[in-house]
Design a protein around this motif. Structure first.
Motif, mmCIF file in Angstrom:
data_model
loop_
_atom_site.group_PDB
_atom_site.id
_atom_site.type_symbol
_atom_site.label_atom_id
_atom_site.label_comp_id
_atom_site.label_asym_id
_atom_site.label_seq_id
_atom_site.Cartn_x
_atom_site.Cartn_y
_atom_site.Cartn_z
ATOM 1 N N ILE B 215 -92.253 47.866 -60.716
ATOM 2 C CA ILE B 215 -90.908 47.280 -60.663
ATOM 3 C C ILE B 215 -90.042 48.167 -59.774
ATOM 4 O O ILE B 215 -90.103 49.389 -59.871
ATOM 5 C CB ILE B 215 -90.288 47.247 -62.072
ATOM 6 N N PRO B 216 -89.217 47.591 -58.930
ATOM 7 C CA PRO B 216 -88.346 48.427 -58.089
ATOM 8 C C PRO B 216 -87.302 49.182 -58.922
ATOM 9 O O PRO B 216 -87.055 48.838 -60.079
ATOM 10 C CB PRO B 216 -87.646 47.409 -57.181
ATOM 11 N N GLU B 217 -86.710 50.180 -58.303
ATOM 12 C CA GLU B 217 -85.656 50.992 -58.947
ATOM 13 C C GLU B 217 -84.526 50.083 -59.449
ATOM 14 O O GLU B 217 -84.130 49.135 -58.779
ATOM 15 C CB GLU B 217 -85.105 51.970 -57.887
ATOM 16 N N ASP B 218 -84.020 50.404 -60.650
ATOM 17 C CA ASP B 218 -82.863 49.715 -61.228
ATOM 18 C C ASP B 218 -83.078 48.221 -61.473
ATOM 19 O O ASP B 218 -82.119 47.459 -61.554
ATOM 20 C CB ASP B 218 -81.612 49.891 -60.326
ATOM 21 N N ASP B 219 -84.322 47.810 -61.581
ATOM 22 C CA ASP B 219 -84.585 46.397 -61.860
ATOM 23 C C ASP B 219 -84.223 46.117 -63.318
ATOM 24 O O ASP B 219 -84.598 46.871 -64.217
ATOM 25 C CB ASP B 219 -86.079 46.106 -61.615
ATOM 26 N N GLU B 466 -77.775 46.302 -58.060
ATOM 27 C CA GLU B 466 -79.162 45.853 -58.123
ATOM 28 C C GLU B 466 -79.382 44.932 -59.319
ATOM 29 O O GLU B 466 -79.962 43.848 -59.181
ATOM 30 C CB GLU B 466 -80.048 47.109 -58.253
#
Lengths: 255, 720
Positions: B215-219, B466
């Motif tokens: 999962i990308p950062e801050d998802d 985000e």
């Protein structure tokens, strides 16, 4: 609820009937129901009843709302030599699902032959086999040679992506993922062999390259073809992804 | 004097309130943004309340003990320090959770990097100005209540007295030391607690969210992502503010204590320092700091009134340079008028009345050089960090080893700068000059804390952008501001470590002076000789102490992070709809894990710093503790520089790869760099910043208690 039919071509080849629309199906495929698989998945939505090789009635019987009111996620109709049985003209959009389950839809587009001006190409075959190939053949010629009945390496149909080539001497590679992390010398040798050996039209770099393939490395798009038809799914430009599919781009580690 | 101090306090706090209101008045954006911001605010608020309820119980116990064993005013001053430090931390946290969503919304509505930077910096300036304002307010109160009203600064009271259990001290030094200790204890808990919280959440979010689930950062699907953003506020804002406030106060009081003892112990000498000069020497550091705060107001305003900002890093640096420049200029004028015609004979001021100012400028310059060196070693614009990125091509082992090598090598140049600045400051202004160098280094504390606080606010704003799925341009603006914040944070840490070393030296000198008894008016009565077995043993054990302390901290982060990892895995497994986006994760459970981990684990490191000098002092006596302080200070400086630079370099090496080098995101080099960054996280944000507080807590505790264990210790008793 509608029933969708999905031809998965990467990492496994299968035909699945599902009550999930493509983005939910992609998410389900990538992250699983409880197993937590986290894989890139590529699948194509196909026209129902496009081939007599599959049991469409069975799909209809099985695809019912479950007792907990949830739609049926998947009914497998085929898991072996599936791509070859699905007519090219029944293929609709292709969907690229990331490891965390975000899905990007690519529609069929015309092939722009003006792009075929490289000295060599690198292809990641997606289905039915998954080697990494270097070749001097452009995508159309490559499909022709691979689906030639007389060839020793004949495939009834083939799906592959053309891959970005890099300046291997620079650290500014862009975000290309793990494809070029190891065995660069071997890749150079393979490229040189197709460039300078006239008898060699293509060369296998890796026999199976499933783990190292990522969407970041796709150059123009994905080609699917047999000895009669070819379809092409163009990869959006980085700017297009940034504007319209930013979440997918981040998930695919392009941003 | 009090007029100038309170003018600076009122100006800085009024400016802080103005900036607070200006930020609060801004639009907070879409409902989804407010929902996320509310969750972050709720988590940060709950943690700080819980943390402070624990800390204040301990603080009251310490205050009572100090009140009984030393003097009631030490206990009261301790509480004033605790209140000032926690107020600054709390206000910083409040503005950070208000500013984050407004920064995000400014980026959304204006699409302007400069305008967004200004809101983030305006939010950060509330913390910076509060740190300077509350530190001086507390000092002003201590000066007013104990110095003026109770008369501790009158000539007759600037003398060593003996309390009811036979401890000798100069009353005013105990008041300011109590005040500094109050600030230090809160800072220690804030830094350690906040550090454990933020890194447990960060590592938990990264290890499962990024590495396992991709999962990308801050998802928003990551259950630990809100806890991660809460951590930015409680660790990187509240913890940082309390830390810098403590450093600032530590530097100021070290000069006051030193001047008091120099006055007393020179009384019987031929060329004794006059009372009038002593009073000036006592007041000079406070006035110098007040001018520094006023200069910071100018520096901060210089950024806020700018119409166009193209390069955020340059704009932030400009604000700091303006603050430093104004401080240097205005304090020069002040010094000329303040010290003109004074006779400094005994103090060894080689450049006459200008010497304290020159020493402080040496400190300012040393701070700037140390900051530049920190940037050199941790920014990906320079080769050391690029080399780590390059090593990551060969896997995680080389990422780790090259980062360790960088951190170790990076200690030498700052230490040389520190060494030379100590020698130069001492040459120019004697030990008082060394203390002034520490003050100089932190004279622009309000500006540097504003810049440092801006970073986590921008980081949080990025998280909100985000999670709210704002347009890419918005997320790119907040990401850009966040990346600038990473480098400014490394520079800020350099200042904190450097000033801690200088302050520790002058506190150590005071420790030697405080051994004097009533009537002993001829300089040091305690000489620390490293050939003395007790001093040497103390130094060796003291040198090992920061390693024990750091190890416990890293273990605490790892324990809490492990729980977080298991929780995130559990949520993903038990509810697959989280990943498909159909169900929301249980953010609160992750917040609770971080919070409980931090609260449970923060006590032991804090107790080590307080109890070690006491326990060893009561067993082995003052010479052992003298050695202990030397050993702890020396190894803490090295370890703090090493951890800050290694951690910062690992972080930026990863970012360099993420910008499309060596294969970029998803490559082998990136995986290795992520591992390096995860290893470096607790080093740079938990261990490093806590070490400079460790030095000062131990020095101040020893300073306060040395007369007790100097008299009553086991070895002394057995010897008799």
């Amino acid at each position: 609820m509608s029933i969708y039919y999905y031809l998965t071509i990467f990492p496994i080849e299968s035909l699945i009937a599902s009550m999930l629309e493509p983005s939910s199906f992609g998410s389900y495929l990538a992250t699983g129901s409880k197993k937590g698989s986290y894989e890139n998945n590529i699948f194509i939505e196909i026209e129902p009843e496009c081939s007599e090789d599959f049991d469409w009635q069975y799909a209809k019987e099985k695809c019912k709302i479950k007792s907990n009111n949830e739609p049926k996620h998947s009914v497998y109709l085929s898991i072996y030599r599936t791509l070859e049985k699905v007519p090219i003209n029944s293929m609709k959009s292709i969907f690229l699902t990331t490891k965390d389950g975000r899905t990007l839809e690519l529609k069929k587009q015309d092939i722009n032959k003006n792009n075929f001006n490289k000295k060599f190409y690198i292809y990641q075959e997606l289905c039915p086999t998954r080697p990494l190939i270097t070749t001097i053949l452009n995508p159309i010629d490559y499909i022709k040679i691979m689906t030639d009945y007389n060839s020793k390496t004949f495939l009834p149909k083939i799906a592959f992506a053309d891959i970005k080539t890099l300046n291997f001497h620079s650290e500014d590679t862009g975000s290309v993922g793990p494809l070029y992390d190891t065995n660069i010398e071997h890749l150079h040798n393979c490229i040189n062999e197709v460039l300078f050996n006239k008898d060699k039209k293509f060369k296998i770099v890796e026999r199976s390259n499933v783990d190292k393939f990522s969407y970041q490395i796709i150059e123009d798009g994905i080609y699917i073809g047999d000895n009669e038809n070819i379809i092409f799914y163009k990869m959006p430009s980085k700017e297009d992804l940034r504007r319209n599919h930013y979440d997918w781009g981040r998930s695919a580690q392009i941003f | 004097m009090l007029g100038v101090v309170f003018l600076a306090v009122i100006t800085s706090l009024t400016f802080a309130v103005g900036n607070f209101l200006a930020v609060k008045r801004k639009e907070s954006g879409l409902p989804i943004m407010n929902e996320i911001a509310a969750a972050i605010e709720e988590g940060a608020d709950a943690f700080i309340r819980h943390e402070y309820s624990v800390i204040f119980k301990i603080a009251i116990i310490i205050a009572v003990i100090l009140g009984i064993l030393v003097s009631w005013y030490t206990g009261v001053a301790f509480l004033i320090g605790a209140i000032m430090s926690s107020s600054a931390g709390w206000i910083g946290m409040r503005i950070a959770v208000i500013a984050n969503v407004r920064v995000s919304n400014t980026a959304r509505t204006t699409k302007s990097l400069g305008d967004t930077l200004k809101v983030a910096f305006q939010g950060g300036s509330v913390m910076g100005l509060s740190v300077g304002g509350f530190a001086l307010l507390g000092l002003g109160l201590v000066y007013l209540i104990f110095g003026k009203i109770l008369g501790q600064l009158e000539e007759i009271n600037l003398t060593i007295i003996t309390n009811w259990i036979g401890i000798n001290f100069i009353p005013f030094t105990m008041s300011v030391s109590g005040y500094a200790l109050g600030c230090s204890i809160i800072a220690m808990f804030d830094r350690v607690g906040g550090g454990i919280y933020t890194k447990a959440a960060d590592m938990g979010a990264d290890l499962v969210g990024k590495t396992e689930a991709h999962i990308p950062e801050d998802d928003p699907r990551n259950p630990a992502t809100i806890a991660d953003n809460v951590g930015d506020n409680v660790g990187d804002v509240a913890g940082l503010g309390a830390d810098l406030l403590e450093s600032y106060v530590g530097a100021i009081i070290s000069s006051i204590v030193l001047a008091s003892y120099i006055f007393y112990t020179s009384k019987s000498l031929e060329n004794a320092i006059t009372y009038n000069l002593t009073k000036k020497l006592l007041e000079y550091p406070i006035l110098f700091s007040a001018i520094g705060i006023l200069s910071c107001v100018i520096g901060i305003a210089s950024l806020l009134i700018r119409k166009k900002i193209k390069n955020p890093h340059k704009a932030l640096n400009f604000s700091t340079w303006v603050s430093e420049g104004c401080t240097i200029f205005f304090t020069l004028i002040f010094t000329i008028f303040y010290f003109k015609n004074e006779n400094f004979g005994l103090l060894g001021f080689r450049m006459g009345f200008i010497s304290p100012w020159v020493s402080s400028v040496i400190g300012i310059l040393a701070g700037i050089i140390i900051g530049i060196l920190a940037e050199y070693y941790t920014s990906y614009d320079y080769n050391p960090t690029k080399n780590i990125s390059s090593s990551s091509n060969e896997g995680a082992s080389l990422t780790i080893t090259s980062g360790l090598a960088l951190g170790m090598k990076s200690t030498i140049l700052p230490v040389i700068v520190l060494g030379f600045s100590i020698i130069l400051a001492d040459f120019v202004g004697g030990l008082y000059g060394v203390a002034m160098a520490a003050i100089g280094m932190l004279s622009a504390v309000s500006a540097t804390v504003s810049v440092d606080t801006y970073g986590p606010i921008a980081d949080n704003a990025g998280g909100i952008s985000e999670m709210s799925k704002l347009e890419p341009e918005v997320r790119e603006i907040t990401d850009h501001l966040d990346s600038v914040g990473n480098t400014t944070a490394a520079i800020g840490k350099g200042f904190a470590i450097g000033s801690a070393a200088l302050a520790a030296l002058s506190l150590f000198a005071s420790y030697l002076y405080t051994q004097a008894g009533p009537g002993h008016t001829t300089g040091y009565s305690l000489i620390i000789n490293l050939m003395d077995t007790f001093s040497l043993a103390g130094a060796i054990i003291g040198a090992a102490l920061p390693y024990l302390f750091s190890g416990i901290l890293i273990e605490a982060v790892a324990k809490a992070a492990k729980q977080m990892v298991q929780e995130v895995r559990r949520q993903f497994k038990e509810n697959p709809k989280i990943l498909s986006g159909e169900a929301k994760p249980d953010y609160k459970r992750c917040i609770k894990i971080s919070s409980a981990g931090a609260i449970n684990q923060m006590k032991i490191p804090a107790f080590i710093s307080v109890l070690t000098p006491l326990v060893t002092g009561f067993i082995f006596g003052a010479k052992f503790v003298g050695g202990l302080l030397i050993g702890t200070t020396l190894s803490s400086i090295m370890l703090a520089i090493f951890t800050a630079n290694s951690g910062g370099a690992w972080d930026n090496a990863k970012k360099y790869i993420e910008q499309g080098r060596f294969g970029g995101k998803g490559s082998l080099a990136h995986s290795a760099a992520v591992i390096g960054d995860t290893v470096g996280d607790p080093l740079k944000d938990t261990v490093g910043p806590s070490l400079d507080i460790l030095i000062k807590i131990m020095a101040v505790i020893s300073l306060i208690m040395v007369n007790i264990f100097g008299k009553y210790n086991l070895v002394g008793l057995l010897g008799k």
